[in-house]
Design a protein around this motif. Structure first.
Motif, PDB file in Angstrom:
ATOM      1  N   GLN A 171      -5.000  -3.186   1.920  1.00 55.91           N
ATOM      2  CA  GLN A 171      -5.482  -4.371   2.308  1.00 55.91           C
ATOM      3  C   GLN A 171      -4.167  -5.299   2.225  1.00 55.91           C
ATOM      4  O   GLN A 171      -3.601  -5.553   0.948  1.00 55.91           O
ATOM      5  CB  GLN A 171      -6.508  -5.097   1.557  1.00 55.91           C
ATOM      6  N   MET A 172      -3.718  -6.054   3.283  1.00 51.08           N
ATOM      7  CA  MET A 172      -2.468  -6.763   3.457  1.00 51.08           C
ATOM      8  C   MET A 172      -2.834  -8.129   3.826  1.00 51.08           C
ATOM      9  O   MET A 172      -3.352  -8.290   4.991  1.00 51.08           O
ATOM     10  CB  MET A 172      -1.592  -5.915   4.479  1.00 51.08           C
ATOM     11  N   ASN A 173      -2.670  -8.980   2.911  1.00 50.48           N
ATOM     12  CA  ASN A 173      -2.891 -10.385   3.136  1.00 50.48           C
ATOM     13  C   ASN A 173      -1.607 -11.462   3.234  1.00 50.48           C
ATOM     14  O   ASN A 173      -0.598 -10.984   2.799  1.00 50.48           O
ATOM     15  CB  ASN A 173      -3.861 -10.928   1.984  1.00 50.48           C
ATOM     16  N   SER A 174      -1.773 -12.498   3.801  1.00 56.05           N
ATOM     17  CA  SER A 174      -0.433 -13.498   3.668  1.00 56.05           C
ATOM     18  C   SER A 174       0.668 -12.812   4.260  1.00 56.05           C
ATOM     19  O   SER A 174       1.659 -12.742   3.684  1.00 56.05           O
ATOM     20  CB  SER A 174      -0.287 -13.701   2.329  1.00 56.05           C
ATOM     21  N   LEU A 175       0.432 -12.058   5.506  1.00 64.01           N
ATOM     22  CA  LEU A 175       1.699 -11.296   5.939  1.00 64.01           C
ATOM     23  C   LEU A 175       2.701 -12.062   6.256  1.00 64.01           C
ATOM     24  O   LEU A 175       2.647 -13.183   6.705  1.00 64.01           O
ATOM     25  CB  LEU A 175       1.137 -10.241   7.201  1.00 64.01           C
ATOM     26  N   LYS A 176       3.778 -11.503   6.053  1.00 62.72           N
ATOM     27  CA  LYS A 176       5.316 -12.283   6.413  1.00 62.72           C
ATOM     28  C   LYS A 176       5.995 -11.428   7.648  1.00 62.72           C
ATOM     29  O   LYS A 176       5.667 -10.139   7.438  1.00 62.72           O
ATOM     30  CB  LYS A 176       6.116 -12.543   5.034  1.00 62.72           C
ATOM     31  N   PRO A 177       6.767 -11.970   8.285  1.00 68.92           N
ATOM     32  CA  PRO A 177       7.634 -11.578   9.127  1.00 68.92           C
ATOM     33  C   PRO A 177       8.508 -10.086   8.654  1.00 68.92           C
ATOM     34  O   PRO A 177       8.679  -9.084   9.009  1.00 68.92           O
ATOM     35  CB  PRO A 177       8.496 -12.340   9.689  1.00 68.92           C
ATOM     36  N   GLU A 178       8.702 -10.436   7.259  1.00 73.68           N
ATOM     37  CA  GLU A 178       9.523  -9.238   6.822  1.00 73.68           C
ATOM     38  C   GLU A 178       8.539  -8.096   6.237  1.00 73.68           C
ATOM     39  O   GLU A 178       9.206  -7.007   5.734  1.00 73.68           O
ATOM     40  CB  GLU A 178      10.357  -9.742   5.457  1.00 73.68           C
ATOM     41  N   ASP A 179       7.445  -8.249   6.504  1.00 65.65           N
ATOM     42  CA  ASP A 179       6.638  -6.947   6.269  1.00 65.65           C
ATOM     43  C   ASP A 179       6.422  -6.049   7.354  1.00 65.65           C
ATOM     44  O   ASP A 179       5.824  -5.141   7.377  1.00 65.65           O
ATOM     45  CB  ASP A 179       5.284  -7.325   6.090  1.00 65.65           C
ATOM     46  N   THR A 180       7.221  -6.511   8.447  1.00 63.58           N
ATOM     47  CA  THR A 180       7.148  -5.671   9.760  1.00 63.58           C
ATOM     48  C   THR A 180       7.854  -4.393   9.384  1.00 63.58           C
ATOM     49  O   THR A 180       9.166  -4.317   9.027  1.00 63.58           O
ATOM     50  CB  THR A 180       7.844  -6.357  10.760  1.00 63.58           C
ATOM     51  N   ALA A 181       7.032  -3.388   9.948  1.00 60.98           N
ATOM     52  CA  ALA A 181       7.678  -2.097   9.512  1.00 60.98           C
ATOM     53  C   ALA A 181       6.541  -0.985  10.119  1.00 60.98           C
ATOM     54  O   ALA A 181       5.502  -1.317  10.536  1.00 60.98           O
ATOM     55  CB  ALA A 181       7.639  -1.607   8.001  1.00 60.98           C
ATOM     56  N   VAL A 182       7.003   0.379  10.149  1.00 58.91           N
ATOM     57  CA  VAL A 182       6.205   1.462  10.200  1.00 58.91           C
ATOM     58  C   VAL A 182       5.777   1.971   8.692  1.00 58.91           C
ATOM     59  O   VAL A 182       6.560   1.944   7.882  1.00 58.91           O
ATOM     60  CB  VAL A 182       6.791   2.661  10.902  1.00 58.91           C
ATOM     61  N   TYR A 183       4.482   1.842   8.577  1.00 58.54           N
ATOM     62  CA  TYR A 183       3.886   1.893   7.281  1.00 58.54           C
ATOM     63  C   TYR A 183       3.406   3.525   7.212  1.00 58.54           C
ATOM     64  O   TYR A 183       2.422   4.086   8.296  1.00 58.54           O
ATOM     65  CB  TYR A 183       2.510   1.083   7.017  1.00 58.54           C
ATOM     66  N   TYR A 184       3.799   4.230   6.252  1.00 54.55           N
ATOM     67  CA  TYR A 184       3.275   5.646   6.039  1.00 54.55           C
ATOM     68  C   TYR A 184       2.651   5.950   5.027  1.00 54.55           C
ATOM     69  O   TYR A 184       2.655   5.388   3.863  1.00 54.55           O
ATOM     70  CB  TYR A 184       4.416   6.413   5.921  1.00 54.55           C
ATOM     71  N   CYS A 185       1.563   6.723   4.976  1.00 59.64           N
ATOM     72  CA  CYS A 185       0.646   7.048   4.075  1.00 59.64           C
ATOM     73  C   CYS A 185       1.312   8.364   3.315  1.00 59.64           C
ATOM     74  O   CYS A 185       1.899   9.200   4.321  1.00 59.64           O
ATOM     75  CB  CYS A 185      -0.728   7.644   4.549  1.00 59.64           C
ATOM     76  N   ALA A 186       1.075   8.368   2.052  1.00 60.02           N
ATOM     77  CA  ALA A 186       1.895   9.523   1.205  1.00 60.02           C
ATOM     78  C   ALA A 186       0.851  10.018   0.455  1.00 60.02           C
ATOM     79  O   ALA A 186       0.086   9.274  -0.499  1.00 60.02           O
ATOM     80  CB  ALA A 186       3.117   9.126   0.609  1.00 60.02           C
ATOM     81  N   GLY A 187       0.950  11.320  -0.078  1.00 58.51           N
ATOM     82  CA  GLY A 187       0.229  11.958  -1.172  1.00 58.51           C
ATOM     83  C   GLY A 187       1.266  12.608  -2.187  1.00 58.51           C
ATOM     84  O   GLY A 187       2.200  13.331  -1.529  1.00 58.51           O
ATOM     85  N   GLY A 188       0.942  12.753  -3.336  1.00 64.62           N
ATOM     86  CA  GLY A 188       1.765  13.170  -4.460  1.00 64.62           C
ATOM     87  C   GLY A 188       1.189  13.375  -5.788  1.00 64.62           C
ATOM     88  O   GLY A 188      -0.161  13.116  -5.742  1.00 64.62           O
ATOM     89  N   MET A 189       1.876  13.697  -6.716  1.00 64.32           N
ATOM     90  CA  MET A 189       1.264  14.007  -8.137  1.00 64.32           C
ATOM     91  C   MET A 189       1.232  12.624  -8.887  1.00 64.32           C
ATOM     92  O   MET A 189       0.369  12.661  -9.981  1.00 64.32           O
ATOM     93  CB  MET A 189       2.172  14.993  -8.750  1.00 64.32           C
ATOM     94  N   SER A 190       2.170  11.759  -8.539  1.00 61.52           N
ATOM     95  CA  SER A 190       2.054  10.545  -9.325  1.00 61.52           C
ATOM     96  C   SER A 190       1.886   9.113  -8.450  1.00 61.52           C
ATOM     97  O   SER A 190       2.312   9.128  -7.261  1.00 61.52           O
ATOM     98  CB  SER A 190       3.278  10.287 -10.149  1.00 61.52           C
ATOM     99  N   GLY A 191       1.079   8.350  -8.914  1.00 59.87           N
ATOM    100  CA  GLY A 191       1.032   7.148  -8.160  1.00 59.87           C
ATOM    101  C   GLY A 191       2.233   6.164  -8.025  1.00 59.87           C
ATOM    102  O   GLY A 191       2.355   5.360  -7.248  1.00 59.87           O
ATOM    103  N   THR A 192       3.147   6.293  -8.817  1.00 59.45           N
ATOM    104  CA  THR A 192       4.549   5.909  -8.709  1.00 59.45           C
ATOM    105  C   THR A 192       5.445   6.771  -7.703  1.00 59.45           C
ATOM    106  O   THR A 192       6.366   6.214  -7.361  1.00 59.45           O
ATOM    107  CB  THR A 192       5.096   5.686 -10.097  1.00 59.45           C
ATOM    108  N   PHE A 193       5.012   7.861  -7.408  1.00 61.51           N
ATOM    109  CA  PHE A 193       5.771   8.851  -6.514  1.00 61.51           C
ATOM    110  C   PHE A 193       7.061   9.060  -7.117  1.00 61.51           C
ATOM    111  O   PHE A 193       8.168   9.256  -6.653  1.00 61.51           O
ATOM    112  CB  PHE A 193       5.904   8.514  -5.234  1.00 61.51           C
ATOM    113  N   SER A 194       7.333   8.995  -8.670  1.00 61.65           N
ATOM    114  CA  SER A 194       8.493   9.389  -9.109  1.00 61.65           C
ATOM    115  C   SER A 194       9.227  10.790  -9.049  1.00 61.65           C
ATOM    116  O   SER A 194      10.090  11.115  -9.117  1.00 61.65           O
ATOM    117  CB  SER A 194       8.472   8.743 -10.622  1.00 61.65           C
ATOM    118  N   GLY A 195       8.121  11.531  -8.737  1.00 64.55           N
ATOM    119  CA  GLY A 195       8.238  13.004  -8.441  1.00 64.55           C
ATOM    120  C   GLY A 195       8.572  13.514  -6.882  1.00 64.55           C
ATOM    121  O   GLY A 195       8.791  14.428  -6.768  1.00 64.55           O
TER     122      GLY A 195
END
Length: 120
Positions: free
Chosen positions: A81-105
């Motif tokens: 959920q993205m609120n108060s969007l700004k022009p600098e939020d413009t991008a391609v957004y990618y979903c990702a899956g991994g072992m850690s919620g920080t994706f440190s690995g």
């Protein structure tokens, strides 16, 4: 494993959008999920992550207080959920899956991306 995003689009600054990502081909609840984004000419960056249970969430400083990540393990779906969007939020957004919620690995699985454009 397949991750399919939806919900991107063109909005004005201050508007909201909700991205969804449906996973198939693996046991969804075994994985942390998250969102990354890549703007033109920039490297892909971490936006938000959530652990397998949904109890722990992580955010980039640039989106804290504006974006909220959540998941529904009964529907194999993660949301952003993205609120108060700004022009600098413009991008391609990618979903990702991994072992850690920080994706440190690292990221094990990527979606194909969905475009978010925020006009000023």
């Amino acid at each position: 494993v397949q991750l399919v995003e939806s919900g991107g689009g063109l909005v004005q600054a201050g508007d909201s959008l909700r991205l969804s990502c449906v996973a198939s081909g693996h046991t969804f609840s075994n994985y942390a999920m998250g969102w990354f984004r890549q703007a033109p000419g920039k490297e892909r960056e971490f936006v938000a992550g959530i652990n397998w249970s949904g109890r722990n969430t992580y955010y980039a400083d640039s989106v804290k207080g504006r974006f909220t990540i959540s998941r529904d393990n009964t529907k194999n779906t993660v949301f952003l959920q993205m609120n108060s969007l700004k022009p600098e939020d413009t991008a391609v957004y990618y979903c990702a899956g991994g072992m850690s919620g920080t994706f440190s690995g690292g990221v094990d699985y990527w979606g194909q991306g969905t475009q978010v454009t925020v006009s000023s």
